[in-house]
Write an enzyme that holds these catalytic residues in place. Sequence first.
Site, PDB file in Angstrom:
ATOM      1  N   GLY A  80      -9.002 -20.425 -16.035  1.00  0.00           N
ATOM      2  CA  GLY A  80      -9.513 -21.342 -15.029  1.00  0.00           C
ATOM      3  C   GLY A  80      -8.509 -21.659 -13.936  1.00  0.00           C
ATOM      4  O   GLY A  80      -8.817 -21.555 -12.738  1.00  0.00           O
ATOM      5  N   LYS A 130       1.870 -23.740 -21.386  1.00  0.00           N
ATOM      6  CA  LYS A 130       2.531 -23.693 -22.686  1.00  0.00           C
ATOM      7  C   LYS A 130       2.475 -22.347 -23.373  1.00  0.00           C
ATOM      8  O   LYS A 130       1.474 -21.642 -23.303  1.00  0.00           O
ATOM      9  CB  LYS A 130       1.832 -24.693 -23.624  1.00  0.00           C
ATOM     10  CG  LYS A 130       1.994 -26.125 -23.249  1.00  0.00           C
ATOM     11  CD  LYS A 130       1.550 -26.982 -24.429  1.00  0.00           C
ATOM     12  CE  LYS A 130       0.765 -28.175 -23.971  1.00  0.00           C
ATOM     13  NZ  LYS A 130      -0.475 -28.346 -24.719  1.00  0.00           N
ATOM     14  N   ARG A 133     -20.498 -21.877 -10.756  1.00  0.00           N
ATOM     15  CA  ARG A 133     -21.198 -21.313 -11.921  1.00  0.00           C
ATOM     16  C   ARG A 133     -22.690 -21.153 -11.668  1.00  0.00           C
ATOM     17  O   ARG A 133     -23.297 -20.213 -12.188  1.00  0.00           O
ATOM     18  CB  ARG A 133     -20.949 -22.195 -13.148  1.00  0.00           C
ATOM     19  CG  ARG A 133     -19.546 -22.015 -13.658  1.00  0.00           C
ATOM     20  CD  ARG A 133     -19.300 -22.768 -14.927  1.00  0.00           C
ATOM     21  NE  ARG A 133     -18.085 -22.260 -15.557  1.00  0.00           N
ATOM     22  CZ  ARG A 133     -17.470 -22.861 -16.557  1.00  0.00           C
ATOM     23  NH1 ARG A 133     -17.937 -23.983 -17.054  1.00  0.00           N
ATOM     24  NH2 ARG A 133     -16.377 -22.324 -17.082  1.00  0.00           N
ATOM     25  N   GLY A 180     -11.701 -19.592 -22.115  1.00  0.00           N
ATOM     26  CA  GLY A 180     -11.558 -19.207 -23.519  1.00  0.00           C
ATOM     27  C   GLY A 180     -12.112 -17.826 -23.807  1.00  0.00           C
ATOM     28  O   GLY A 180     -11.467 -17.013 -24.478  1.00  0.00           O
TER      29      GLY A 180
HETATM   30  P1  ADP Z   1      -5.082 -21.028 -17.121  1.00  0.00           P
HETATM   31  O1  ADP Z   1      -6.093 -22.133 -16.977  1.00  0.00           O
HETATM   32  O2  ADP Z   1      -5.151 -20.046 -15.996  1.00  0.00           O
HETATM   33  O3  ADP Z   1      -5.168 -20.362 -18.473  1.00  0.00           O
HETATM   34  P2  ADP Z   1      -2.973 -22.847 -17.972  1.00  0.00           P
HETATM   35  O4  ADP Z   1      -4.004 -23.880 -18.233  1.00  0.00           O
HETATM   36  O5  ADP Z   1      -2.300 -22.227 -19.130  1.00  0.00           O
HETATM   37  O6  ADP Z   1      -3.615 -21.680 -17.037  1.00  0.00           O
HETATM   38  O7  ADP Z   1      -1.792 -23.463 -17.076  1.00  0.00           O
HETATM   39  C1  ADP Z   1      -2.020 -24.059 -15.835  1.00  0.00           C
HETATM   40  C2  ADP Z   1      -1.108 -25.241 -15.584  1.00  0.00           C
HETATM   41  O8  ADP Z   1       0.257 -24.950 -15.816  1.00  0.00           O
HETATM   42  C3  ADP Z   1      -1.206 -25.677 -14.154  1.00  0.00           C
HETATM   43  O9  ADP Z   1      -1.767 -26.971 -14.108  1.00  0.00           O
HETATM   44  C4  ADP Z   1       0.242 -25.695 -13.650  1.00  0.00           C
HETATM   45  O10 ADP Z   1       0.562 -26.822 -12.865  1.00  0.00           O
HETATM   46  C5  ADP Z   1       1.032 -25.712 -14.930  1.00  0.00           C
HETATM   47  N1  ADP Z   1       2.383 -25.147 -14.767  1.00  0.00           N
HETATM   48  C6  ADP Z   1       2.680 -23.861 -14.526  1.00  0.00           C
HETATM   49  N2  ADP Z   1       4.015 -23.717 -14.397  1.00  0.00           N
HETATM   50  C7  ADP Z   1       4.582 -24.932 -14.556  1.00  0.00           C
HETATM   51  C8  ADP Z   1       5.917 -25.430 -14.556  1.00  0.00           C
HETATM   52  N3  ADP Z   1       6.949 -24.617 -14.339  1.00  0.00           N
HETATM   53  N4  ADP Z   1       6.105 -26.733 -14.783  1.00  0.00           N
HETATM   54  C9  ADP Z   1       5.046 -27.546 -15.002  1.00  0.00           C
HETATM   55  N5  ADP Z   1       3.776 -27.148 -15.011  1.00  0.00           N
HETATM   56  C10 ADP Z   1       3.527 -25.848 -14.799  1.00  0.00           C
END
Ligand code: ADP
Length: 405
Positions: free
Chosen positions: A361, A209, A45, A386
């Site tokens: 992220g 999620k 950053r 966000g």
């Molecule tokens: P971003 O930060 O890009 O928005 P998220 O925070 O929504 O992404 O999700 C990232 C997390 O989801 C990672 O830590 C990854 O390990 C977890 N993840 C993705 N697929 C699975 C899965 N099938 N089972 C468990 N964890 C998962």
Amino acid sequence: MAANPLQGIKSIKDLAIENKRVFLRVDFNVPLDKNNPSVITDDSRIREAIPTIKHALERGARVILASHLGRPKPGKTAGLGMEPCGARLAELMSIEVHVPEDCIGDAPKKVIGDLRAGQVCLLENLRFHEEEEKDDADFAQKLASLAQDGVYVDDAFGAVHRAHASVHAIAKLFPERGCGFLLEKEIAALGKLVLGADKPYVAVLGGAKVSDKIAVIEALLGQVDALVIGGAMANTFLAAKGVRVQASRVEEDKLALARTLLEKAAEKKVEILLPVDVVVAPDLESTEGKTVRVSEIPEGTMALDIGPDTVAAFARRFATAKTIFWNGPMGMFEKKAFAGGSFGVAQAMADSNAFTVVGGGDSAAAVHAAGGDIAKKMGHISTGGGASLELIEGKKLPGIEVLRT
Ligand code: ADP
Ligand code: MG
């Protein structure tokens, strides 16, 4: 022609900053080592703000940098001072960076008054004053007074979705205001997706999620031609369609919502692609996986990544796309055994001829971890978590709207 997301927003290139005071809001909210908070574990950053700082210094501007860092509790400032960021910036740019003991009042006034050409002032953590998060007008006025008759420039993309004093209330106090290079790039790339993405437009969603991403999914259903779903999120959609996902993480309370979203997609003729094969293991601690069809997930195992046939199907869909947006890893990519899906999707995006944008992220981290020249081949990798999702949802962000003149 699509509308211009930067309409009415001046770029720092077009602002008269020569020899003026420039109040530059940056995002130096860097991760710190838990055991030693004076150690910055990732300085991206800070690096990303350098082109804007350099541009201003080259024009003889007196640069006043301002940022928040972490979430200090009232009266608790230990370990969250800006000094380590100042030291790192000084090192990266080979300049002198002065950090006064506060962000308002006599201490910064003195430092700014004494600044010589090529030196910058980095104000102390804005969140040491609770007025910052309250968008307090009086606090904004005190900050603005440090750059009297000067120019306000925002380059803190990670903070523009918040109506806080240093990104919102303060901006209106400067008739001359605009965005830095980083913010300009973010608004141009993400704004293009919302205001007029070239079609076919394919969105890839994954991550932990469904509940984190409901607003994004709903917004994307009104924009895209195809929605590709992987990650833990896919389990809930597969379960909603009656697939036995066994021990996989499923959000039981979101099954009905998943069904509704699938129906909406059908109504809007948005193609939905779900995994056809997955990499399974007994639990989250596993370090080895086995690839199976989604209809044959063994009892007592959970899906931790999408499988190679799924990656191939997704890649085929990408091949004809003109725009691809990706948010949310396809699996637990932090472990090698479950990284193939995310790295495969990253590679397929890099190989496509589409305009590709990555937001989030963990997704950005997955693209960098994928290695090679994959990150370089992406059209844009957003730095804001966000903020990038809220822009994709089509929301008007307070820190961006206030820059329009
Ligand atoms: P971003 O930060 O890009 O928005 P998220 O925070 O929504 O992404 O999700 C990232 C997390 O989801 C990672 O830590 C990854 O390990 C977890 N993840 C993705 N697929 C699975 C899965 N099938 N089972 C468990 N964890 C998962
Ligand atoms: Mg995340």
